[in-house]
Write a protein that holds these residues in place. Structure first.
Motif: not given
Length: 244
Positions: A182-187, A224-227, A238-239, A191-199
């Motif tokens: 089940l994919f939602p059991q992940s973190t 669900p991220i707007t780049l 992913l973890e 990232s792209g260049g100097s930008w990053s985000s964690t779900l």
């Protein structure tokens, strides 16, 4: 809230000529089972929220999901015992349907089923007119083998643009194991260049839903991220931490 028989899991709502329809609630929408032991049994609860008697039947289908999550179904045969298979539920009443796995106890790999709770059209007097909306609600049931542990591997990252011109990262994962993941059991980290985000797992569950990845299959998810405009390519990691 129950899943309509439309969209992602191909649950359908049909129209029949008749009178007024009875509304119903089906819970749960997802059931995790194993092919042996105590968790080879479960139950589905249907509540008649309407003012008329509600006739329903349960139909079991085997499901295979493609990379986009669209299912292909076929009859499940005798893999499940459903008791009762049909019921007439009084207004405001609740009916519990017991389901029990009768298939191979030593499964080689997980199998996925869609159990449809279908409203049965009632026969009305000849003078009755109008439209009866007959609903079908669905429950996803995953049956895991007695041995094995799921895992997910990142296969590909990408970017898509939605109808409003917003760009979102995509992540394609692969399940190399014999147990469904089940994919939602992940973190997930993007990232792209100097930008990053964690779900977080909770954010993925809220936006993606069940996120099933069957054994030996790939799934592609739009995250669900707007780049930001400056990000033209992304990398993903992913973890995956499956629940016991």
């Amino acid at each position: 809230m129950s899943l309509p028989r439309a969209g992602f899991f191909a649950f359908f709502s049909c129209l029949f000529l008749a009178s007024t329809a009875s509304a119903m609630t089906v819970t749960p929408t997802q059931i995790e089972m194993t092919s042996t032991g105590r968790t080879s049994r479960s139950a589905i609860t249907v509540v008649n929220n309407g003012t008329d008697p509600l006739a329903v039947e349960l139909v079991v289908k085997t499901a295979t999901l493609d990379e986009a999550g669209v299912p292909k179904t076929r009859p499940a045969g005798d893999d499940f015992l459903v008791m009762p298979p049909q019921a007439l539920i009084a207004p405001g009443a609740t009916q519990n349907f017991r389901i029990q796995w009768l298939g191979e106890p030593l499964l080689d790999k997980s199998e996925t089923f869609l159990i449809y709770v279908d409203q049965i059209p009632v026969k009305l007097p000849k003078r009755a007119r109008g439209v009866q909306v007959v609903f079908g609600m669905g429950v996803m049931v995953n049956v895991a083998p007695p041995r094995g542990k799921p895992s997910l591997q990142v296969v590909k990252s990408g970017i898509v643009t939605d109808a409003h011109g917003r760009r979102h990262p995509t992540l394609t994962v692969f399940n190399p194991t014999n147990v469904h993941a089940l994919f939602p059991q992940s973190t997930v980290r993007i990232s792209g260049g100097s930008w990053s985000s964690t779900l977080s797992s909770g954010e993925l569950a809220q936006s993606i839903g069940i996120g099933l990845v069957q054994p030996g299959h790939r799934r592609r998810f739009i995250l669900p991220i707007t780049l930001p405009e400056r990000v033209t390519a992304v990398q993903s990691s992913l973890e995956f931490r499956p629940k016991p």
